[in-house]
Enzyme design. Structure first.
Site, PDB file in Angstrom:
ATOM      1  N   GLU A 286      -1.573 -23.963 -64.499  1.00 58.40           N
ATOM      2  CA  GLU A 286      -0.918 -22.936 -63.667  1.00 58.40           C
ATOM      3  C   GLU A 286      -1.976 -22.464 -62.686  1.00 58.40           C
ATOM      4  O   GLU A 286      -3.011 -21.951 -63.090  1.00 58.40           O
ATOM      5  CB  GLU A 286      -0.386 -21.795 -64.539  1.00 58.40           C
ATOM      6  N   CYS A 320      -1.647 -14.105 -60.102  1.00 56.49           N
ATOM      7  CA  CYS A 320      -1.130 -15.286 -59.417  1.00 56.49           C
ATOM      8  C   CYS A 320       0.282 -15.040 -58.911  1.00 56.49           C
ATOM      9  O   CYS A 320       0.748 -15.722 -58.001  1.00 56.49           O
ATOM     10  CB  CYS A 320      -1.178 -16.499 -60.328  1.00 56.49           C
TER      11      CYS A 320
END
Length: 523
Positions: A286, A320
């Site tokens: 990720e 993020c």
């Protein structure tokens, strides 16, 4: 009279009776402060290893004079010992009944909840998260363990009978673990991400070598202790502290069967390119985002401004999933910006352990210096509507404090519009249609999260069908692009934001740590 049950803090918690929460947090904070300055070991085979490497301190970004905890940087020999321990523990752990593996993880989840205030207090000191965000991280950690354990139990260990070509055969699909995984975690969710990544791997029957961020080893070391308290057998989970050099050694270690990583795209792509040699090995990555929100004329602008502000400046933009771009329809630009600027101006910046603080410091000197460099570009090429400064006076003098910043006037091709900054910086632009806003939203290499504010069904349908992002939200007041929760919002990155298209917090996560074996028996 029965005691009042403590409600759960999540990333979507906006308001409740918080008096008891704050009292319990303050009490835990006092106890945690008494532990400041201790030395913590590596843990290999459930045994403390003092370490032979260079000593480094976990320094509080709130006050860099405070060295919270001390660790040794793992040496090559210690990395080798951890991998060997995991390799030797793997056969027995893989053969352990899936129900027993799930039970250990459920026990670990209960221990996280039991110690949630201590864990949240450590996190606020070490990361600079405000107390509500820290508690959300802790609660998510426990929910991830329980949610993934339930996946394993519901799937009965991922054994599925298949069809037969004759009455004399029996064929089954069985998912089996790969072996030894490295888990490399970032600083921003220093309990939830290590808990979720490691839980997925070990529930599947793998063993793990855990490397936390060099900025947050203290809180992650507590996860190792919790696993051991929960009854995790020796060698199944091994904890090593260290910097990026340790990550480089793990990437190239021939005895590793898989890597799970959350962090920057640059590092994630390095892992992807360099980990596999003689054959393809699994990597679950990720890798960040450059997440847009879209505000249309029919939107509730109060809700939109609140949601964008919270997503842009929660955890100082160091998520993020943070909202880093917003495309506002020209018809409502002025009114939306007025609301957004007023809400941003009302944010309190300060020591994140104080109960009314929303924004703490950025994580380290590198981020602090990057903020200043980015602001030079923003002033040169665009217009800073608010913020843009570091804070150096008074209580801010010894920490990495910066202002929440809103920038406009940058061309769509500008570096600051395209690249993930991981800072409390929001870029605002204008769009004349939903189609234009979606096109601009998609015109980056990332595809993690995205949000929209509109009351029109046609616009909602168009957004969901055309936006290139794995996590999408509409009309969310608590966060335009942030706030995914286990079992509620799958968290999966598209394009440059992820490697597998199947995310954490979702129903397909644990299976990624396993490979399929077809078993046919003739009678």
């Amino acid at each position: 009279m029965a005691a009042k049950k403590q409600f759960k803090i999540t990333y979507a918690t906006l308001g409740a009776d918080m008096d008891k929460f704050h009292r319990d947090f303050d009490r835990a904070l006092v106890q945690v402060r008494e532990k400041i300055g201790q030395q913590y070991p590596h843990v290999i085979n459930n045994q403390p290893v003092p370490g032979a490497g260079e000593t480094f301190a976990s320094v509080s970004p709130v006050d860099t004079r405070v060295e919270l905890a001390y660790f040794k940087a793992a040496t090559n020999d210690e990395i080798e010992a951890a991998v060997t321990a995991a390799r030797e523990a793997f056969p027995k752990w893989a053969a352990t009944d899936y129900r027993k593996r799930a039970k250990i993880l459920q026990k670990a989840a209960s221990l996280v909840r039991k110690n949630r205030f201590e864990l949240a207090a450590i996190m606020s000191l070490e990361v600079g998260k405000n107390r509500l965000e820290s508690m959300g991280d802790v609660e998510e950690s426990a929910d991830l363990m329980d949610y993934y354990a339930k996946q394993l139990l519901d799937a009965r260990g991922f054994t599925v009978p298949l069809a037969r070509l004759s009455r004399k055969e029996d064929t089954r699909s069985v998912l089996r673990p790969y072996g030894v995984w490295a888990m490399v975690a970032p600083f921003n969710f220093p309990l939830a991400l290590p808990a979720g990544m490691s839980a997925g791997a070990i529930l599947a029957g793998n063993t793990v070598v855990c490397k936390p961020s060099v900025d947050t080893p203290w809180i992650t070391s507590r996860l190792q202790e919790i696993y051991m308290q929960a009854g995790m057998p020796p060698g199944v989970v091994n904890f090593l502290a260290g910097d990026r050099r340790m990550g480089d050694v793990l990437i190239h270690h021939p005895q590793l069967d898989g890597i799970v990583f959350t962090g920057s795209k640059a590092v994630g792509m390095k892992i992807f390119r360099e980990f596999s040699r003689d054959f393809i090995k699994p990597v679950i990555l990720e890798m960040g985002g450059k997440n847009p929100a879209i505000v249309m004329p029919s939107a509730d602008l109060e809700t939109a401004a609140e949601g964008v502000m919270r997503s842009a400046f929660g955890l100082q933009g160091q998520k993020c999933s943070a909202c880093s771009r917003v495309y506002v329809h020209r018809q409502v630009k002025d009114k939306f910006l007025d609301l957004l600027l007023r809400k941003t101006a009302a944010l309190r910046i300060g020591d994140p352990v104080e109960k009314d603080v929303f924004m703490g410091p950025v994580i380290n000197r590198k981020a602090y210096d990057k903020f200043q460099a980015v602001m030079e570009e923003a002033r040169r090429d665009g217009t800073i509507l608010t913020g843009g400064n570091v804070l150096r006076e008074g209580a801010f003098a010894n920490g990495y404090f910066v202002e929440p910043t809103i920038v406009t006037g940058l061309p769509p091709s500008h570096r600051l519009v395209k690249e993930e900054l991981f800072l409390p910086i929001l870029i605002v632009d204008v769009a004349d249609s939903l189609e234009e806003a979606v096109r601009l939203s998609n015109d980056v290499e990332y595809g993690l999260t995205a949000g929209i504010y509109t009351k029109r069904k046609r616009e909602l349908d168009y957004f969901f069908d055309h936006i290139e992002a794995g996590v999408t939200y509409a009309n969310r007041r608590s966060g335009a692009t942030t706030g995914a929760w286990p079992g509620v919002n799958s968290f999966c990155g598209w394009k440059g934001s992820g490697s597998s298209g199947k995310g954490g917090c979702g129903p397909y996560y644990v299976q990624q740590f396993m490979r399929e074996q077809s078993r046919t028996i003739m009678y």
